[in-house]
Design a protein around this motif. Structure first.
Motif, PDB file in Angstrom:
ATOM      1  N   PRO A 110      -3.305   2.755  -7.219  1.00 51.88           N
ATOM      2  CA  PRO A 110      -4.100   1.674  -7.892  1.00 51.88           C
ATOM      3  C   PRO A 110      -4.669   2.034  -9.312  1.00 51.88           C
ATOM      4  O   PRO A 110      -5.399   3.033  -9.408  1.00 51.88           O
ATOM      5  CB  PRO A 110      -5.155   1.134  -6.879  1.00 51.88           C
ATOM      6  CG  PRO A 110      -4.565   1.764  -5.681  1.00 51.88           C
ATOM      7  CD  PRO A 110      -4.272   3.238  -5.947  1.00 51.88           C
ATOM      8  N   ILE A 120       0.878  -1.275   0.063  1.00 54.17           N
ATOM      9  CA  ILE A 120       0.007   0.035   0.036  1.00 54.17           C
ATOM     10  C   ILE A 120       0.815   1.167   0.139  1.00 54.17           C
ATOM     11  O   ILE A 120       0.355   2.403  -0.029  1.00 54.17           O
ATOM     12  CB  ILE A 120      -0.995   0.049   1.115  1.00 54.17           C
ATOM     13  CG1 ILE A 120      -0.190  -0.102   2.415  1.00 54.17           C
ATOM     14  CG2 ILE A 120      -2.164  -0.803   0.957  1.00 54.17           C
ATOM     15  CD1 ILE A 120      -1.259  -0.259   3.718  1.00 54.17           C
ATOM     16  N   ARG A 145      -6.530  -1.085  -0.377  1.00 56.03           N
ATOM     17  CA  ARG A 145      -6.359  -0.850  -1.623  1.00 56.03           C
ATOM     18  C   ARG A 145      -7.637  -0.548  -2.516  1.00 56.03           C
ATOM     19  O   ARG A 145      -7.488   0.285  -3.138  1.00 56.03           O
ATOM     20  CB  ARG A 145      -5.876  -2.384  -2.076  1.00 56.03           C
ATOM     21  CG  ARG A 145      -4.383  -2.669  -2.152  1.00 56.03           C
ATOM     22  CD  ARG A 145      -3.929  -4.048  -2.719  1.00 56.03           C
ATOM     23  NE  ARG A 145      -2.798  -4.391  -2.459  1.00 56.03           N
ATOM     24  CZ  ARG A 145      -1.687  -4.006  -3.623  1.00 56.03           C
ATOM     25  NH1 ARG A 145      -2.404  -3.553  -4.708  1.00 56.03           N
ATOM     26  NH2 ARG A 145      -0.777  -4.403  -3.475  1.00 56.03           N
TER      27      ARG A 145
END
Length: 246
Positions: free
Chosen positions: A72, A58, A155
Protein backbone atom coordinates in the motif's frame (compact mmCIF):
# COMPACT_ATOMS: atom_id res chain seq x y z
CA UNK A 1 -4.36 -27.73 9.58
CA UNK A 2 -6.50 -30.84 9.64
CA UNK A 3 -8.34 -32.20 6.63
CA UNK A 4 -11.54 -30.62 7.91
CA UNK A 5 -10.03 -27.13 7.97
CA UNK A 6 -8.33 -27.05 4.59
CA UNK A 7 -10.97 -25.17 2.65
CA UNK A 8 -9.89 -22.27 0.47
CA UNK A 9 -11.81 -19.90 2.73
CA UNK A 10 -9.92 -20.99 5.83
CA UNK A 11 -6.58 -20.92 4.03
CA UNK A 12 -7.34 -17.33 3.01
CA UNK A 13 -8.16 -16.46 6.62
CA UNK A 14 -4.92 -18.01 7.84
CA UNK A 15 -2.95 -15.86 5.41
CA UNK A 16 -4.91 -12.79 6.51
CA UNK A 17 -4.12 -13.54 10.15
CA UNK A 18 -0.43 -13.72 9.28
CA UNK A 19 -0.65 -10.24 7.71
CA UNK A 20 -2.39 -8.82 10.78
CA UNK A 21 0.31 -10.41 12.97
CA UNK A 22 2.96 -8.77 10.77
CA UNK A 23 4.40 -12.15 9.81
CA UNK A 24 3.85 -11.48 6.11
CA UNK A 25 5.42 -8.26 4.89
CA UNK A 26 4.13 -6.13 2.00
CA UNK A 27 5.46 -7.43 -1.30
CA UNK A 28 5.95 -11.00 -0.06
CA UNK A 29 5.61 -13.51 -2.88
CA UNK A 30 3.00 -16.19 -2.26
CA UNK A 31 4.16 -19.20 -4.26
CA UNK A 32 1.38 -21.60 -5.20
CA UNK A 33 3.52 -24.72 -4.87
CA UNK A 34 5.00 -23.67 -1.52
CA UNK A 35 1.57 -22.94 -0.10
CA UNK A 36 0.15 -26.18 -1.48
CA UNK A 37 2.90 -28.15 0.25
CA UNK A 38 2.54 -26.19 3.47
CA UNK A 39 -1.22 -26.69 3.74
CA UNK A 40 -1.25 -30.14 2.16
CA UNK A 41 -3.78 -29.20 -0.51
CA UNK A 42 -3.87 -28.89 -4.28
CA UNK A 43 -2.64 -25.84 -6.13
CA UNK A 44 -6.22 -25.37 -7.31
CA UNK A 45 -7.34 -24.78 -3.71
CA UNK A 46 -4.45 -22.38 -3.18
CA UNK A 47 -5.44 -20.42 -6.28
CA UNK A 48 -9.01 -20.27 -4.98
CA UNK A 49 -7.78 -18.93 -1.63
CA UNK A 50 -5.50 -16.35 -3.23
CA UNK A 51 -8.24 -15.27 -5.63
CA UNK A 52 -10.42 -14.55 -2.60
CA UNK A 53 -7.68 -12.33 -1.21
CA UNK A 54 -7.29 -10.52 -4.53
CA UNK A 55 -11.02 -9.80 -4.48
CA UNK A 56 -10.66 -8.48 -0.95
CA UNK A 57 -7.84 -6.17 -2.08
CA UNK A 58 -4.99 -7.52 0.07
CA UNK A 59 -3.20 -9.69 -2.51
CA UNK A 60 -2.26 -8.78 -6.07
CA UNK A 61 -1.53 -11.06 -9.01
CA UNK A 62 0.05 -10.75 -12.42
CA UNK A 63 0.54 -13.33 -15.16
CA UNK A 64 4.31 -12.88 -15.16
CA UNK A 65 5.13 -12.33 -11.48
CA UNK A 66 2.56 -14.44 -9.66
CA UNK A 67 0.81 -13.69 -6.35
CA UNK A 68 2.09 -11.06 -3.90
CA UNK A 69 0.97 -9.34 -0.72
CA UNK A 70 -0.06 -5.79 -1.64
CA UNK A 71 2.30 -2.86 -1.04
CA UNK A 72 0.00 0.00 0.00
CA UNK A 73 0.99 3.60 -0.63
CA UNK A 74 0.39 6.40 1.90
CA UNK A 75 -2.60 7.40 -0.23
CA UNK A 76 -3.96 3.86 0.08
CA UNK A 77 -3.61 4.15 3.86
CA UNK A 78 -5.46 7.47 3.86
CA UNK A 79 -8.36 5.95 1.94
CA UNK A 80 -8.44 2.91 4.26
CA UNK A 81 -8.52 5.08 7.38
CA UNK A 82 -11.31 7.22 5.92
CA UNK A 83 -13.30 4.07 5.22
CA UNK A 84 -12.64 2.77 8.72
CA UNK A 85 -13.87 6.00 10.26
CA UNK A 86 -17.09 5.85 8.26
CA UNK A 87 -17.71 2.24 9.27
CA UNK A 88 -16.63 2.26 12.91
CA UNK A 89 -18.01 5.65 13.92
CA UNK A 90 -21.24 4.97 12.06
CA UNK A 91 -21.57 1.64 13.81
CA UNK A 92 -21.19 3.23 17.24
CA UNK A 93 -23.47 6.15 16.37
CA UNK A 94 -26.38 3.94 15.38
CA UNK A 95 -25.77 0.92 17.59
CA UNK A 96 -28.04 -0.36 20.30
CA UNK A 97 -26.60 -0.76 23.83
CA UNK A 98 -24.10 -3.60 23.85
CA UNK A 99 -24.86 -6.81 25.75
CA UNK A 100 -23.12 -7.82 28.98
CA UNK A 101 -21.75 -10.92 27.27
CA UNK A 102 -20.23 -8.81 24.50
CA UNK A 103 -18.64 -6.49 27.06
CA UNK A 104 -17.05 -9.49 28.79
CA UNK A 105 -15.58 -10.68 25.50
CA UNK A 106 -14.19 -7.24 24.72
CA UNK A 107 -12.68 -6.94 28.19
CA UNK A 108 -11.04 -10.34 27.73
CA UNK A 109 -9.70 -9.15 24.41
CA UNK A 110 -8.02 -6.05 25.86
CA UNK A 111 -6.64 -8.17 28.72
CA UNK A 112 -4.96 -10.36 26.09
CA UNK A 113 -3.61 -7.21 24.46
CA UNK A 114 -2.12 -6.12 27.78
CA UNK A 115 -0.58 -9.54 28.34
CA UNK A 116 1.03 -9.48 24.90
CA UNK A 117 2.57 -6.10 25.71
CA UNK A 118 4.12 -7.49 28.87
CA UNK A 119 5.43 -10.56 27.07
CA UNK A 120 6.77 -8.46 24.16
CA UNK A 121 5.01 -10.86 21.81
CA UNK A 122 5.03 -8.60 18.75
CA UNK A 123 3.09 -10.94 16.45
CA UNK A 124 0.27 -11.62 18.89
CA UNK A 125 0.20 -7.97 19.96
CA UNK A 126 -0.14 -6.73 16.39
CA UNK A 127 -2.88 -9.23 15.62
CA UNK A 128 -4.88 -8.42 18.75
CA UNK A 129 -4.64 -4.64 18.32
CA UNK A 130 -6.06 -4.91 14.81
CA UNK A 131 -8.55 -7.64 15.67
CA UNK A 132 -10.07 -5.51 18.47
CA UNK A 133 -11.93 -3.48 15.86
CA UNK A 134 -13.23 -6.60 14.16
CA UNK A 135 -14.36 -8.00 17.50
CA UNK A 136 -16.17 -4.75 18.24
CA UNK A 137 -18.21 -5.09 15.04
CA UNK A 138 -18.96 -8.72 15.87
CA UNK A 139 -20.09 -7.65 19.35
CA UNK A 140 -22.86 -5.60 17.77
CA UNK A 141 -23.88 -8.59 15.67
CA UNK A 142 -22.84 -7.19 12.30
CA UNK A 143 -20.83 -9.93 10.57
CA UNK A 144 -20.82 -8.12 7.21
CA UNK A 145 -19.19 -5.02 8.65
CA UNK A 146 -16.76 -7.21 10.61
CA UNK A 147 -15.57 -8.90 7.40
CA UNK A 148 -15.18 -5.55 5.64
CA UNK A 149 -13.33 -4.05 8.57
CA UNK A 150 -10.97 -7.03 8.78
CA UNK A 151 -9.77 -6.29 5.25
CA UNK A 152 -9.43 -2.55 5.91
CA UNK A 153 -7.50 -3.22 9.11
CA UNK A 154 -5.21 -5.58 7.21
CA UNK A 155 -4.52 -2.82 4.69
CA UNK A 156 -3.58 -0.31 7.40
CA UNK A 157 -1.43 -2.90 9.17
CA UNK A 158 0.49 -3.60 5.96
CA UNK A 159 0.96 0.13 5.42
CA UNK A 160 2.34 0.55 8.93
CA UNK A 161 4.85 -2.23 8.25
CA UNK A 162 6.11 -0.30 5.22
CA UNK A 163 6.28 3.22 6.54
CA UNK A 164 6.18 3.08 10.33
CA UNK A 165 9.17 1.91 12.34
CA UNK A 166 7.04 1.25 15.42
CA UNK A 167 3.57 2.03 16.65
CA UNK A 168 2.76 3.11 20.18
CA UNK A 169 1.11 -0.18 21.07
CA UNK A 170 0.64 0.71 24.74
CA UNK A 171 -1.24 3.86 23.79
CA UNK A 172 -3.48 1.95 21.40
CA UNK A 173 -4.22 -0.67 24.04
CA UNK A 174 -5.06 2.04 26.59
CA UNK A 175 -7.40 3.67 24.09
CA UNK A 176 -9.12 0.33 23.49
CA UNK A 177 -9.62 0.02 27.25
CA UNK A 178 -11.25 3.45 27.30
CA UNK A 179 -13.61 2.56 24.45
CA UNK A 180 -14.72 -0.62 26.21
CA UNK A 181 -15.26 1.31 29.46
CA UNK A 182 -17.49 3.81 27.64
CA UNK A 183 -19.49 0.98 26.07
CA UNK A 184 -19.85 -0.72 29.45
CA UNK A 185 -21.29 2.46 30.94
CA UNK A 186 -23.74 2.71 28.03
CA UNK A 187 -22.23 5.96 26.74
CA UNK A 188 -22.15 5.31 22.99
CA UNK A 189 -21.45 8.97 22.22
CA UNK A 190 -18.31 8.84 24.36
CA UNK A 191 -17.29 5.54 22.77
CA UNK A 192 -17.67 7.12 19.32
CA UNK A 193 -15.56 10.13 20.34
CA UNK A 194 -12.84 7.91 21.78
CA UNK A 195 -12.82 5.77 18.65
CA UNK A 196 -12.48 8.86 16.47
CA UNK A 197 -9.51 10.05 18.53
CA UNK A 198 -7.97 6.59 18.48
CA UNK A 199 -8.12 6.24 14.68
CA UNK A 200 -6.77 9.75 14.25
CA UNK A 201 -3.86 8.97 16.59
CA UNK A 202 -2.95 5.81 14.70
CA UNK A 203 -3.12 7.58 11.34
CA UNK A 204 -1.18 10.59 12.63
CA UNK A 205 1.62 8.32 13.83
CA UNK A 206 1.83 6.82 10.37
CA UNK A 207 1.85 10.23 8.69
CA UNK A 208 4.64 11.49 10.97
CA UNK A 209 6.75 8.50 10.02
CA UNK A 210 6.27 9.10 6.28
CA UNK A 211 7.10 12.81 6.59
CA UNK A 212 10.15 12.20 8.77
CA UNK A 213 11.81 9.93 6.22
CA UNK A 214 10.92 11.00 2.65
CA UNK A 215 13.70 8.80 1.24
CA UNK A 216 12.52 5.62 2.95
CA UNK A 217 11.13 4.05 -0.24
CA UNK A 218 14.22 4.89 -2.30
CA UNK A 219 16.47 3.63 0.49
CA UNK A 220 14.59 0.33 0.55
CA UNK A 221 14.77 0.03 -3.23
CA UNK A 222 18.55 0.60 -3.26
CA UNK A 223 19.34 -1.71 -0.35
CA UNK A 224 21.94 -4.46 -1.05
CA UNK A 225 20.43 -7.42 -2.86
CA UNK A 226 21.15 -9.91 -0.08
CA UNK A 227 19.37 -7.78 2.51
CA UNK A 228 16.37 -7.26 0.28
CA UNK A 229 16.17 -10.95 -0.58
CA UNK A 230 16.31 -11.84 3.10
CA UNK A 231 13.42 -9.51 3.87
CA UNK A 232 11.27 -10.57 0.94
CA UNK A 233 11.75 -14.32 1.16
CA UNK A 234 11.21 -14.89 4.86
CA UNK A 235 9.40 -18.18 5.59
CA UNK A 236 5.67 -17.74 5.18
CA UNK A 237 4.91 -19.04 8.65
CA UNK A 238 7.93 -19.37 11.02
CA UNK A 239 6.24 -22.03 13.11
CA UNK A 240 2.79 -23.58 12.97
CA UNK A 241 2.11 -23.15 16.72
CA UNK A 242 2.43 -19.38 16.40
CA UNK A 243 -0.24 -19.34 13.75
CA UNK A 244 -2.55 -21.46 15.83
CA UNK A 245 -2.18 -19.03 18.71
CA UNK A 246 -3.16 -16.13 16.44
Amino acid sequence: MTAQTKSSTQIAERITEAMLARKLAPGTRLGEQQLAELFGVSRTQIREALTRLVTRGIVTVSARRGWYVIEPTPEDARDAFEARRVLELGLLRHARPISDDAIRKLRQHVEREQASLEDEDVATRSFLLGDFHVCLCESFGNALLADTLRDLTTRTTLTAMQYQSSHHAKQSCAEHVGIVAALESGDLAQAEQLMHEHLCNVEAGLNRSVRSDPLSLLQKALAPLNDSATQIHQPLFPTSPQLKES
